[in-house]
Scaffold this motif. Sequence first.
Motif, short mmCIF file in Angstrom:
data_model
loop_
_atom_site.label_atom_id
_atom_site.label_comp_id
_atom_site.label_asym_id
_atom_site.label_seq_id
_atom_site.Cartn_x
_atom_site.Cartn_y
_atom_site.Cartn_z
N GLU A 570 118.48 -49.17 -11.10
CA GLU A 570 118.42 -49.64 -9.65
C GLU A 570 118.56 -48.41 -8.19
O GLU A 570 118.48 -48.89 -7.03
N PHE A 571 118.96 -46.96 -8.91
CA PHE A 571 119.54 -46.79 -7.85
C PHE A 571 118.67 -44.88 -8.94
O PHE A 571 118.61 -44.57 -9.89
N ASP A 572 117.57 -43.98 -7.48
CA ASP A 572 117.66 -42.79 -8.56
C ASP A 572 118.29 -41.86 -8.08
O ASP A 572 119.51 -42.01 -7.01
N TYR A 573 118.72 -40.95 -8.84
CA TYR A 573 119.83 -39.71 -8.40
C TYR A 573 118.79 -38.53 -8.81
O TYR A 573 117.86 -38.19 -9.53
N LYS A 574 119.67 -37.23 -8.42
CA LYS A 574 119.16 -36.27 -7.94
C LYS A 574 120.30 -35.17 -7.94
O LYS A 574 120.96 -35.25 -7.82
N ILE A 575 119.91 -33.40 -8.71
CA ILE A 575 120.51 -32.66 -8.78
C ILE A 575 120.11 -31.68 -8.34
O ILE A 575 118.34 -30.99 -8.46
N THR A 576 120.19 -30.29 -6.62
CA THR A 576 120.14 -29.28 -6.72
C THR A 576 120.95 -28.49 -6.83
O THR A 576 121.55 -28.24 -7.40
N LYS A 577 120.29 -27.40 -7.79
CA LYS A 577 120.74 -26.47 -8.36
C LYS A 577 121.07 -25.33 -7.35
O LYS A 577 120.80 -25.13 -6.55
N PRO A 578 121.77 -24.61 -7.67
CA PRO A 578 122.20 -23.16 -6.93
C PRO A 578 121.23 -22.71 -5.92
O PRO A 578 120.60 -22.06 -5.25
N ASP A 579 120.23 -22.84 -7.13
CA ASP A 579 119.14 -21.55 -6.86
C ASP A 579 118.06 -22.33 -5.98
O ASP A 579 116.91 -22.60 -5.49
N GLY A 580 118.10 -23.89 -5.54
CA GLY A 580 117.28 -24.56 -4.58
C GLY A 580 116.31 -25.46 -5.32
O GLY A 580 115.94 -26.35 -4.50
N ALA A 581 116.32 -25.09 -6.93
CA ALA A 581 115.94 -25.99 -7.25
C ALA A 581 115.66 -27.36 -7.60
O ALA A 581 117.65 -27.79 -7.53
N VAL A 582 115.40 -28.74 -7.29
CA VAL A 582 116.22 -30.30 -7.92
C VAL A 582 115.19 -30.90 -8.66
O VAL A 582 114.62 -30.79 -9.74
N LEU A 583 116.24 -31.44 -10.23
CA LEU A 583 116.24 -32.19 -10.89
C LEU A 583 116.10 -33.94 -10.25
O LEU A 583 117.56 -34.00 -10.00
N ILE A 584 115.45 -34.65 -10.86
CA ILE A 584 115.41 -36.43 -10.24
C ILE A 584 115.75 -36.72 -11.76
O ILE A 584 115.01 -36.98 -12.82
N ASN A 585 116.54 -37.98 -12.11
CA ASN A 585 116.61 -38.63 -13.41
C ASN A 585 116.92 -38.47 -14.51
O ASN A 585 117.62 -37.40 -14.79
N SER A 586 115.49 -38.31 -15.32
CA SER A 586 116.22 -37.60 -17.04
C SER A 586 116.05 -36.06 -16.73
O SER A 586 116.45 -35.67 -17.57
N GLU A 587 115.82 -35.89 -15.73
CA GLU A 587 115.57 -34.45 -15.65
C GLU A 587 116.80 -33.92 -15.68
O GLU A 587 117.17 -32.23 -16.13
N MET A 588 117.92 -34.28 -15.00
CA MET A 588 118.65 -33.63 -14.90
C MET A 588 119.69 -33.42 -16.72
O MET A 588 120.31 -32.95 -16.72
N ASP A 589 119.16 -34.02 -17.16
CA ASP A 589 119.80 -33.84 -18.75
C ASP A 589 119.08 -32.72 -19.52
O ASP A 589 118.52 -32.58 -20.35
N THR A 590 119.48 -31.04 -19.08
CA THR A 590 119.31 -29.85 -18.83
C THR A 590 119.65 -28.79 -19.58
O THR A 590 120.93 -28.95 -19.38
N VAL A 591 119.37 -27.93 -19.47
CA VAL A 591 120.57 -26.56 -20.18
C VAL A 591 120.55 -26.22 -18.97
O VAL A 591 119.78 -25.64 -18.15
#
Length: 693
Positions: A570-591
């Motif tokens: 139902e929803f999209d999620y995103k993370i903004t890293k300290p350097d400004g890079a953006v990770l969305i949905n499944s991209e968030m599961d990373t190192v």
Amino acid sequence: MGESLFCLLVLLVNLLVVFYTGITMTTINVLVIYVRTVFFTFLIAGGALVQGFSQEGFPYCESFQGDEVSMFANLGGQARLAGGALRLTDAVEDQSGYVYVDLPFPSHYGIKVVFEYFCYGGSGADGFAFFLFDGAEVSFSPGGFGGALGYAQRNELPGLRGAYMGLGLDTFGNFGNNLEGKNGGFPENPSALYPNAVVIRGPGNTLQGYPFVAGRLVNQGGVNGLPESARFPICGGTNRVTEEQEPGYRKVFLDLTPNPDEEGFLVSVEMMVTTQTGNPRMVSIFEDLPFDFIPPSMLKLGFSASTGGFTNIHEIRNLEVMVSDSESLESPQGLDLELAAACVGLQNTYDLEDEGFTFPNEGSQLQCVRFFAAPDGWMEMEEDFCQSGHCEPISTELVLEQGQLTVGDSGYEFYFTPNEGWEGEIVRVYYTLTDNYGAVSEGNWIDIPIREDPGQVTLLVEGVPIEEWYLCQGESVDLMVDGPEAFLVFKWFKDSEELVGQDADVLSVTQEGVYRVEAYNEQGCKTSSQEFTVIVPELPEMGIVSPVRGCNPEAPIYITQKIDPYFPDEFDYKITKPDGAVLINSEMDTVYVSGDYELRVKPKEVDCWSEPLSFRINVSDSLVEAYFDYGIDGTERKTDDEGGVFIEDPIWFYDGSTGNPVAWEWDFGNGQTSRARNPVFVFGETGVYIVTL
């Protein structure tokens, strides 16, 4: 079936006469309709009037001779239709039946009731009761049967709920005495039996009231009887007698006229009685009898009958209810009206409620509006008071060559849908107002101009005609009106409610809802847009444990498992890293590396993200690997081979883990734990233990 075929035959004959001669005809079943415009007159055969649904008073007519009763008549007990009459009881012991008319009649001008009755075929009991009760009663409950005739109380059985007056046609003779707990009787001997009596009882409720008011012994003389030439038995014979000229015929005329000097009514009762062939006679039972009880503002009526150890078939038919003091009634006053234009091809709504009609009678209100195609169509109805003043539902559509007129349920509202080809003309229809006393206005006309169909308007967003829009919270969208011609007036609606003050061709929307617009061209013709749905999705509550720890600098951290709640469909999620890079949905599961991060969420249908939720990730610089050593405190022993381990020996455990751990959890294999980095533990019991760090 015979009546239907007759009506069809009459209709065909009228159509033939109209076709060949142009002469109009009317019958009791068919009215030929005139529809007049300001330009010419033309002829249509079919219906004669259109009326609403709000029957709320006089007159009321019920023949009980068809296949079903009206919507207002409610039957109970053994009551049923029986081939030309309403049968309340059969000639069977201990039966009871009733009917009440769930239609309130205003009492201010009195009430007049006429009906035929038949009692026959049995051994002579018990009788009928006609009753009036409070029109405010919504839960009907009859009185005791037997000698109480369904009106009065009977021992511990309550009487008619909200009763006002009961008129008993008493064959056996118990309605006029005080037996079985009834209140009073014929004064000479209240406990005696009084057969063949017409008795009036007063108001009551449950076990109180229902007093004896007056009685007449119709088949004998004396102070309470009738002259010899006027006498007759309550029941007429051995079968149902429906012809006035035949012995056994009975018809009751009850009149409650407002008492000019006292409260309540003056009651008159007459009966048409035939005891000799060809000689029906009117017999006066009561004349201007004072009934000094204040009536409810509205009254309802009904009939009941019963048998006991003796029996009769009890039936009624041809009930007519009308105003008593009709001479005091004034007619409602309508107005000749020129209404707004109707547009071709559209259903145009009109409401007459605010037109200033006059209803002069006490407590008077509109019962229905009738529409006629002919200027004198209502005059032909005046001969039949049941038809002229009665608003029980019949046809609600008048189909004209120019279009169709339909009456709404409110009484004042109606709709007109013109057909193509009549643009520029004016349709004139005629109408009358009927109030709740059955008083009818003299008749007026309504003119409705016909205009061209302005065509449908469309709502656009950014130039695109769509029907649904997802909107971010706090944002807006502009709805623009697009149509085939210029429109001057606009009315906007949200969830069917008009938006006051919004009259431009653009509407800025910030709230969820269903929107539409009505647009009017320079001729005043109205058109409406499609419905446009605005959806403002709600953001979910969202949380994440902070800090999120990573023990292996080279392994991914599954952030999606740390979000609570998490609804990826139902929803999209995103993370903004300290350097400004953006990770969305499944991209968030990373190192990850240690640092401060931001998490946002949005519904999939929109492009607006929530306010950021800050959290921290802590990742070890090297891989954490647990390792420890142990020994017996104060010795060099570690195993049995080196001298044994005793149950009271304190054993030290030494942490040798790598990866800079900051917390430890020991499990000594016997349910005991420790969070010290280098604990000392005494097992206290013999055994083999698996120690885990």
